[in-house]
Structure formats: structure tokens, C-alpha cells
Design an enzyme around this catalytic site. Structure first.
Site, PDB file in Angstrom:
ATOM      1  N   HIS A  60      14.902  13.193 -17.592  1.00  0.00           N
ATOM      2  CA  HIS A  60      13.536  13.119 -17.059  1.00  0.00           C
ATOM      3  C   HIS A  60      13.527  13.669 -15.636  1.00  0.00           C
ATOM      4  O   HIS A  60      12.683  14.486 -15.279  1.00  0.00           O
ATOM      5  CB  HIS A  60      13.054  11.672 -17.099  1.00  0.00           C
ATOM      6  N   ASP A  63      11.957   5.865 -16.742  1.00  0.00           N
ATOM      7  CA  ASP A  63      11.188   6.761 -17.606  1.00  0.00           C
ATOM      8  C   ASP A  63      12.085   7.515 -18.581  1.00  0.00           C
ATOM      9  O   ASP A  63      11.779   8.645 -18.969  1.00  0.00           O
ATOM     10  CB  ASP A  63      10.406   7.770 -16.758  1.00  0.00           C
ATOM     11  N   HIS A  65       6.262   2.303 -18.222  1.00  0.00           N
ATOM     12  CA  HIS A  65       4.887   2.722 -18.526  1.00  0.00           C
ATOM     13  C   HIS A  65       4.404   2.109 -19.830  1.00  0.00           C
ATOM     14  O   HIS A  65       5.195   1.815 -20.723  1.00  0.00           O
ATOM     15  CB  HIS A  65       4.793   4.259 -18.651  1.00  0.00           C
ATOM     16  N   ASP A  93       5.281   7.639  -8.366  1.00  0.00           N
ATOM     17  CA  ASP A  93       4.759   6.432  -9.011  1.00  0.00           C
ATOM     18  C   ASP A  93       5.845   5.387  -9.246  1.00  0.00           C
ATOM     19  O   ASP A  93       5.567   4.309  -9.783  1.00  0.00           O
ATOM     20  CB  ASP A  93       4.034   6.770 -10.324  1.00  0.00           C
ATOM     21  N   HIS A  94       7.067   5.693  -8.803  1.00  0.00           N
ATOM     22  CA  HIS A  94       8.171   4.730  -8.868  1.00  0.00           C
ATOM     23  C   HIS A  94       8.713   4.385  -7.479  1.00  0.00           C
ATOM     24  O   HIS A  94       9.482   3.434  -7.349  1.00  0.00           O
ATOM     25  CB  HIS A  94       9.304   5.286  -9.738  1.00  0.00           C
ATOM     26  N   HIS A 100      14.360   6.531 -10.179  1.00  0.00           N
ATOM     27  CA  HIS A 100      14.238   7.972  -9.924  1.00  0.00           C
ATOM     28  C   HIS A 100      13.171   8.208  -8.873  1.00  0.00           C
ATOM     29  O   HIS A 100      12.434   7.297  -8.493  1.00  0.00           O
ATOM     30  CB  HIS A 100      13.972   8.746 -11.215  1.00  0.00           C
ATOM     31  N   HIS A 107      10.284   9.938  -8.562  1.00  0.00           N
ATOM     32  CA  HIS A 107       8.859  10.192  -8.732  1.00  0.00           C
ATOM     33  C   HIS A 107       8.007   9.204  -7.928  1.00  0.00           C
ATOM     34  O   HIS A 107       8.321   8.012  -7.866  1.00  0.00           O
ATOM     35  CB  HIS A 107       8.472  10.129 -10.207  1.00  0.00           C
TER      36      HIS A 107
END
Length: 243
Positions: A114, A133, A171, A60-61, A56, A58
Site C-alpha cells: 500500500h 491499510d 477503514h 489520514d493516519h 504508514h 498517509h
């Protein structure tokens, strides 16, 4: 031949996964939020990066996509529904598509909730799934762009997998998720036992994932939810939980 998987801790609590197929010499990185620790682990193991898999959009990915793509000349595979938010993408995939790592085939699952276009990568032949996530150890992702109905459908789909399926999430949320689960069922023997194992692992600085479908079905209140209303109530309660 079995895949070799390396866990790369990054940022505050992210896990980036390196997946290596020794037969072909190929290596995939899943959700590289940053590039430097990935480069260090590749160098340490002598692995050659071949592809980037994104679940996805985001940051942080995806934050390491551009640097890794430039350094290694490798393609980025990403969800078609999030193309506008992942400019590094080279191949856009959706439900029913497959991606490969050597002779290993991963089916693309659309698992929105998400984020609107979140996907998972299921390698049935290897008995594992990368869930980003969406599913966490004893938890599930927040509903930032989707609905409880979508997340409930995701949980049902994951729960139908063979119990031994290894689940790779992105995570280290297990301890906090477990505290919430225990607040709902403080006398649950399986939860108490699992939290003891989690505490021991974290005390040694070890990751608590991958998990398994069987373990989640035994201890995860979200995957155990019997209907959409129950999952929605759990998600709301977890969002405000401070235990």
C-alpha cells in the site's frame, strides 16, 4: 490481563484504535488521523495516552500525531522506511523490532505494498494484529507504492496466523469489499451470510471490524488468492469495480 480496545470513528470512514492496558494504565493510539475525537474518547474513558503507533505515512493516519504528541508528551513510533514522510516520529522501527504496551509485546512486521514502508503491529500474546491499510475485511489495500508480489506475500503471512486472531484495520470498507466479493461468487453461502451481518451492523451505525483471520480466509478473495497473478487481477478488477 486482556487489553481493552476502543474504536474511534474519524474523517469519512477511518477507524482510529485506542488500546488500553489496565494493569499499567498505559494507552496506545494507532493511526490517529485527527486528534479531537481521540482526545474526546480518552477523556470519556479516563485513559492516559502513553504512545502513538503509526502504520504508514498517509495523512489520514498521521494527521493527529503532532497535536497528540504536544498535548500528552508521548512518543510516536513509526516505520523506519518512511522516516522522511513522518516528521513527528521519535522511534523508527522495522521488521524484527518490538514495541510494548505494559507487559504486552507487539512484533513489528514490514508489510509493504500500500505504501513502500507500511508496517503492522502483531500482539501474539493478545491474539490480535493492527494492519493499517494492508488487509481489510473482505479486501486489501491499493498498491499505491508497492507490488502485487509484496501484497501476496503479506496475505500469505496474515493467513498463517491462528484463525482466532483479531484483525484491526483502519477503514470501514466492508460493504463495498463484500459487494465485489459477491460479484465473483454470488452463490457463496459464507459471503451471503456475512453480507447480511454487515448490512445489519451498518444499519445500526456499528463498525464491521475487527474481523478475524478465519473469517477472512473464508470470505476474502485477496487472502484466498492462490498466486500473485490472481491477486494482481483481483486488485485491478476491484480498482475499477463500481458495484
Amino acid at each position: 490481563m486482556a487489553l481493552e480496545i476502543a474504536c474511534v470513528p474519524a474523517l469519512s470512514d477511518n477507524y482510529i484504535w485506542l488500546v488500553h492496558d489496565s494493569a499499567s494504565g498505559e494507552t496506545v493510539v494507532v493511526d490517529p488521523g485527527v486528534a479531537d475525537p481521540v482526545e474526546a474518547e480518552l477523556a470519556r474513558r479516563g485513559w492516559r495516552l502513553s504512545t502513538i503507533w503509526t502504520t504508514h505515512w498517509h495523512p489520514d493516519h498521521t494527521g493527529g500525531n503532532e497535536a497528540l504528541k504536544a498535548a500528552h508528551g508521548v512518543p510516536v513510533i513509526a516505520p523506519a522506511a518512511e522516516a522522511a514522510r513522518i516528521p513527528t516520529a521519535d522511534r523508527l522501527v522495522r521488521e524484527g523490532d518490538t514495541v510494548r504496551l505494559g507487559d504486552h509485546v507487539a512484533a513489528v512486521w514490514e508489510t509493504p505494498a500500500h505504501t513502500a514502508g507500511h508496517i503492522s503491529y502483531h500482539l501474539a500474546g493478545a491474539g490480535l494484529i493492527f494492519v493499517g491499510d494492508t488487509l481489510f475485511a473482505m479486501g486489501c489495500g491499493r498498491l499505491f507504492e508497492g507490488t502485487a508480489e509484496q501484497m501476496f506475500a503479506n496475505m500469505r503471512r496474515y493467513a498463517a496466523l491462528p484463525g482466532e486472531t483479531a484483525v484491526y484495520c483502519a477503514h470501514e470498507y466492508t460493504a463495498s469489499n463484500g459487494r465485489f466479493a459477491l460479484s465473483l461468487a454470488p452463490d457463496d453461502a459464507a459471503l451471503v451470510e456475512r453480507m447480511a451481518a454487515v448490512a445489519a451492523a451498518r444499519a445500526e451505525g456499528l463498525p464491521t471490524v475487527p474481523t478475524s483471520i478465519a473469517l477472512e480466509c473464508a470470505t476474502n478473495p485477496f487472502i484466498r488468492a492462490e498466486n500473485v497473478g490472481e491477486l494482481a487481477a483481483l486488485r485491478a478488477a476491484k480498482d475499477s469495480f463500481r458495484g
